[in-house]
Design an enzyme around this catalytic site. Structure first.
Site, PDB file in Angstrom:
ATOM      1  N   ASP A  15       0.903  -1.055  -0.014  1.00 58.24           N
ATOM      2  CA  ASP A  15      -0.030  -0.091  -0.163  1.00 58.24           C
ATOM      3  C   ASP A  15       0.956   1.096   0.064  1.00 58.24           C
ATOM      4  O   ASP A  15       2.057   1.051   0.231  1.00 58.24           O
ATOM      5  CB  ASP A  15      -0.728   0.119   1.378  1.00 58.24           C
ATOM      6  CG  ASP A  15      -1.870   1.158   0.904  1.00 58.24           C
ATOM      7  OD1 ASP A  15      -2.488   1.677   0.226  1.00 58.24           O
ATOM      8  OD2 ASP A  15      -1.802   1.745   2.470  1.00 58.24           O
ATOM      9  N   ASP A  17      -0.078   5.043   1.120  1.00 56.59           N
ATOM     10  CA  ASP A  17      -0.448   6.074   1.951  1.00 56.59           C
ATOM     11  C   ASP A  17      -0.147   5.603   3.312  1.00 56.59           C
ATOM     12  O   ASP A  17      -0.986   4.594   3.853  1.00 56.59           O
ATOM     13  CB  ASP A  17      -1.863   6.680   1.930  1.00 56.59           C
ATOM     14  CG  ASP A  17      -1.979   7.708   0.508  1.00 56.59           C
ATOM     15  OD1 ASP A  17      -1.011   8.049   0.122  1.00 56.59           O
ATOM     16  OD2 ASP A  17      -3.075   7.715   0.100  1.00 56.59           O
TER      17      ASP A  17
END
Length: 224
Positions: A15, A17
């Site tokens: 991922d 953020d």
């Protein structure tokens, strides 16, 4: 723990953020656009509500992302890509976490595919791919006609269970054993992906994901 199958049949999905980055890039981007006069105060408030809902799981994020994409209607893709590259260099590059770089390097040295799996756009994801030497990017993409955004997302959206669809399709295409792969994330919204891989890795977790990870015995790391 090192899997016993051939290394190149394994992928490490990351991922973006609050995992590879210290920050939520969507928040930074909207603030940047507001300062530049391209986002209204109302739009800024809407995004703040979406981000709050994302954190606490009280907003339909597929619908919210669709509304965000609709705000691009009529804009030039080339111009947005240029602005995003400048913004990345000035505001995002410095937020890449050293531990994220180390994890990417570890998997690369192990011979694994290293893949960015994010709800962000290709205009931010691709500079990060180049910086970290990632093999591939799976992200949200938007419909373009004659160089202009139509305001429509390309489905399925790369969020929640949609991330699993994107990751499985890519894994099948390149011959990755998806069920024996890794996934690194901070958010409970990625629970479908964490449950789908053999090696879930919980990084800088939100409170809800931390509770789930503790119950299930998943590794938790704080990279911040």
């Amino acid at each position: 723990m090192t899997p016993t199958v051939a290394p190149r049949s394994i992928a490490a999905f990351f991922d973006l953020d609050r995992t590879l980055l210290r920050v939520n890039s969507a928040r930074l981007w909207v603030q940047h656009e507001r300062q530049s006069g391209r986002v209204t105060s109302l739009q800024l408030a809407q995004v703040a509500v979406w981000l709050f809902g994302y954190t606490f799981g009280v907003v339909d994020m597929n619908r919210a992302l669709g509304r965000a994409v609709a705000m691009l209607k009529g804009q030039s893709e080339a111009e947005l890509a240029r602005r995003t590259r400048d913004w990345y260099a000035n505001a995002v590059f410095a937020t890449i976490l050293p531990q994220g770089r180390e994890a990417v390097a570890f998997h690369r040295n192990e011979g694994h595919y290293v893949v960015l799996l994010t709800s962000s756009s290709p205009y931010l994801s691709e500079p990060i791919q180049l910086e970290l030497g990632l093999d591939h990017v799976l992200c949200n993409r938007f419909e373009v006609a004659d160089g202009i955004f139509t305001g429509q997302p390309i489905l399925p959206m790369c969020f929640g269970a949609g991330k699993v669809l994107h990751a499985r399709a890519w894994a099948d295409k390149v011959g990755v054993d998806f069920g024996r792969s890794y996934f690194y994330t901070d958010s409970l919204t990625d629970l479908p992906m964490l449950e789908a891989v053999k090696y879930p890795r919980v990084i800088n977790p939100d409170p809800r994901l931390r509770r789930v990870a503790r119950r299930r015995g998943w590794p938790i790391e704080d990279w911040r």
